[in-house]
Design a protein around this motif. Structure first.
Motif, PDB file in Angstrom:
ATOM      1  N   THR A 369       0.821  -1.215   0.000  1.00  0.00           N
ATOM      2  CA  THR A 369       0.000   0.000   0.000  1.00  0.00           C
ATOM      3  C   THR A 369       0.853   1.263   0.000  1.00  0.00           C
ATOM      4  O   THR A 369       0.455   2.288  -0.557  1.00  0.00           O
ATOM      5  CB  THR A 369      -0.947   0.011   1.206  1.00  0.00           C
ATOM      6  OG1 THR A 369      -0.185  -0.107   2.424  1.00  0.00           O
ATOM      7  CG2 THR A 369      -1.949  -1.141   1.120  1.00  0.00           C
ATOM      8  N   ASN A 443      -7.658   6.783  -2.228  1.00  0.00           N
ATOM      9  CA  ASN A 443      -7.642   6.120  -0.941  1.00  0.00           C
ATOM     10  C   ASN A 443      -9.070   5.800  -0.527  1.00  0.00           C
ATOM     11  O   ASN A 443      -9.975   6.602  -0.698  1.00  0.00           O
ATOM     12  CB  ASN A 443      -6.984   7.010   0.120  1.00  0.00           C
ATOM     13  CG  ASN A 443      -5.538   7.309  -0.218  1.00  0.00           C
ATOM     14  OD1 ASN A 443      -4.901   6.557  -0.937  1.00  0.00           O
ATOM     15  ND2 ASN A 443      -5.028   8.409   0.312  1.00  0.00           N
ATOM     16  N   VAL A 449      -5.828   1.902   1.265  1.00  0.00           N
ATOM     17  CA  VAL A 449      -5.352   1.878  -0.108  1.00  0.00           C
ATOM     18  C   VAL A 449      -5.494   0.454  -0.638  1.00  0.00           C
ATOM     19  O   VAL A 449      -5.342  -0.518   0.104  1.00  0.00           O
ATOM     20  CB  VAL A 449      -3.882   2.345  -0.182  1.00  0.00           C
ATOM     21  CG1 VAL A 449      -3.349   2.259  -1.608  1.00  0.00           C
ATOM     22  CG2 VAL A 449      -3.754   3.766   0.344  1.00  0.00           C
ATOM     23  N   ASP A 451      -4.917  -3.076  -1.924  1.00  0.00           N
ATOM     24  CA  ASP A 451      -3.839  -4.031  -1.710  1.00  0.00           C
ATOM     25  C   ASP A 451      -4.104  -5.248  -2.590  1.00  0.00           C
ATOM     26  O   ASP A 451      -5.070  -5.991  -2.359  1.00  0.00           O
ATOM     27  CB  ASP A 451      -3.762  -4.446  -0.243  1.00  0.00           C
ATOM     28  CG  ASP A 451      -2.518  -5.282   0.059  1.00  0.00           C
ATOM     29  OD1 ASP A 451      -1.959  -5.866  -0.896  1.00  0.00           O
ATOM     30  OD2 ASP A 451      -2.117  -5.359   1.228  1.00  0.00           O
TER      31      ASP A 451
END
Length: 589
Positions: A369, A443, A449, A451
């Motif tokens: 991230t 975001n 964030v 992944d």
């Protein structure tokens, strides 16, 4: 005549017999449904284009043009005295270049007004090499070929020539033969925008003294003139957009002051400038690009190095700062410390960092991230590890899934990973820039964030039906696959994307047929369709040896046109065959 001779004669007779590749059952049924009295008018075809093909924006004029094109091709047939299609003509339309799997005609689909950091960019590695990384020739030819294919980042390694008064482009520390910088610049000037009008980024690996840096500045300015882009500032907080940089050439390298710092390491960490170099003690542990020509300069004049550097620093540095540094619109940076340090997002400036593939893989193990968050504003370039002396490539999805904009590839060698690269950049009209999906740019709730390692629910399922193929008897010799009989084709179909989406499947083998019909159907659940590529390969089955290659293509799922489509296949290099196609159907459910 013996039995053995008789059998051989029969085999040779089979070799030249082609089976009729008539329309599959689905095509016949659709024609029956969308025609009247066994003919299809432009109005009928338009309804088919909207309802079956999913072309909501298709116009009646486009349907009329398609009918006219097919009639023109078949004008010798007596039925075509009117503007209508029969079953065979409708089938020919479906199997024609008028019905491709991607938007047609190719056009830019993405918003091009976002900063450069919001795009994947078609990126080359050591763009001047004709072959392997050790002993091949350096030439303008691979640079020209890359530009013709739409590559938007060209890399040149700059070293002093043998007399130390000019610049060679060469893979330093190897047996590769050099090509002159001015030749490369002229080739870039000529071919920079033949395939795309969007900006060309020129990444320079600088192993030069300040005197030669000043010479580079003069050559670049004189060659590119007004096409050259200047940022106008040492630091910028956001990159300009591809739209604002159309028909511009952008230089990216490290600021020259880094090369005058005697405390820096002599080595270029990345194993890229010389595969025989060993990593220096103070090399950055994460493989961030480091290069310094100080020691190289020493080897040029060992006894007078201190005097030489004092002279250069006093008389040339100012000129270099004013000219060479001003050329650098995208500054590459060397950052010290661990991964958390160099991934720190500085709100006061944006930068480019380079990592070799193995360092990226290590970084994303625990900091995926952080990498993605860094690439939302900054540029990340990934390049092949130094052990790839054969100029092979790596899986580009590792970089793309973590937001890396510049996944640098050796364009002179071929294979499945390069097919993925070519497939990604067939998107967005082939302009060399593809907008990153929103999940890599935003975001989530609570500053989360994306992944790639965390499984997500299935977002959509792609249904693929492989009807048939044709064209091999036109593009290949009759004895290419088998001396005595027609080929035994099968198709491999799959997805390259995030790990949970990646899979390959294959059809049954159709024996002894130049126009094989499979009519096999597959389903691919996709959790991240925004990063999925559809892989298609055709092979000819061989019982005793390795299966023969019969064509390939790779298509971005996020631009795939639904419905029944003619899918052109390409050779190992990525060049499209003249005639070889598959007839396939794509549906999203």
């Amino acid at each position: 005549m013996s039995k053995q001779t008789y059998r051989v004669c029969l085999c040779f007779r089979r070799q030249f017999k082609l089976r009729e590749g008539g329309p599959p059952v689905d095509i016949k049924e659709l024609f029956s449904h969308y025609s009247e009295n066994r003919v299809m008018t432009p109005e009928h075809l338009h309804r088919f284009m909207v309802e079956v093909q999913g072309d909501d924006k298709a116009t009646k004029e486009e349907a009329e043009a398609a009918v006219d094109a097919i009639i023109k091709e078949l004008k010798h047939h007596p039925i075509f005295h009117r503007r209508v299609l029969n079953l065979d003509a409708f089938f020919r339309y479906l199997f024609s270049d008028l019905n491709p799997p991607l938007p047609f005609p190719p056009k830019v689909m993405n918003d091009m007004e976002a900063p450069l950091s919001h795009y994947f960019v078609y990126t080359g590695h050591n763009s001047y090499l004709t072959g392997n990384q050790i002993s091949s020739n350096c030439s303008v030819v691979p640079i020209i070929e890359a530009l013709k294919r739409g590559v938007r980042v060209i890399e040149l390694d700059m070293w002093p020539n043998s007399t130390k008064d000019d610049i060679d482009i060469v893979h330093g520390g190897t047996l590769t033969s050099p090509v002159k910088l001015n030749q490369c610049l002229e080739a870039i000037k000529t071919y920079a925008f033949v395939a795309s009008e969007y900006p060309l980024i020129l990444t320079l690996e600088d192993h030069l003294t300040p005197l030669l840096q000043a010479k580079v500045a003069k050559m670049v300015i004189e060659t590119f003139g007004d096409v050259l882009y200047y940022s106008g500032s040492d630091t910028i907080t956001e990159y300009p957009s591809p739209e604002s940089l159309k028909k511009r050439i952008i230089v990216s390298t490290k600021p020259p002051k880094e090369y005058l710092d005697k405390t820096n390491s002599m080595e270029k960490n990345d194993e890229e400038s010389s595969v025989k170099m060993k990593t220096s003690p103070d090399d950055d542990p994460w493989g961030v690009e480091i290069c310094n020509p100080i020691e190289k300069h020493k080897s040029l004049n060992e006894d007078q190095v201190d005097e030489s550097f004092q002279y250069e620093e006093e008389t040339v540095k100012q000129n270099t700062e004013l000219e060479y540094k001003q050329l650098i619109a995208i500054q590459a940076r060397k950052l010290k410390g661990g991964v958390k340090d160099w991934l720190h997002d500085d709100p006061t400036a944006v930068m480019r960092i380079s990592l070799r593939e193995t360092r990226l893989e290590k970084a994303v193990e625990n900091h995926a991230t952080d990498v993605i968050r860094f690439t939302q504003r900054n540029l990340l370039r990934v390049f092949p590890k130094g052990s790839r002396v054969d100029s092979s490539n790596y899986n580009p999805l590792v970089g793309w899934c973590h937001g890396a904009q510049m996944v640098a590839f050796n364009m002179q060698t071929h294979g499945r990973f390069l097919w993925l690269m070519q497939g990604m950049f067939r998107a967005n009209g082939g302009c060399g820039y593809v907008k990153k999906p929103d999940l890599l740019l935003k975001n989530g709730p609570d500053d989360k964030v994306f992944d790639p390692k965390i499984p997500l629910p299935v977002k959509k399922t792609l249904k693929v039906k492989v009807y048939m193929g044709d064209g091999w008897h036109l593009d290949f010799k009759r004895t290419h696959f088998d001396i005595y009989s027609p080929p035994d084709f099968y198709v491999k179909v799959g997805i390259a994307g995030v790990e949970t989406d990646s899979v390959m499947k294959k059809t049954k083998i159709i024996q002894d047929d130049w126009t094989p019909k499979w009519e096999d159907e597959f389903q691919f659940p996709l959790t991240v369709p925004e990063l999925a590529l559809l892989r298609i390969e055709v092979h000819e089955y061989d019982k005793t040896e390795k299966d023969d290659f019969g064509g390939q293509t790779c298509l971005p799922v996020f631009e795939l046109r639904t419905g029944i489509r003619a899918v052109p296949l390409h050779d190992h290099k990525g060049d499209k065959y003249n005639s070889v196609k598959l007839l396939m159907r794509f549906e999203f459910v």
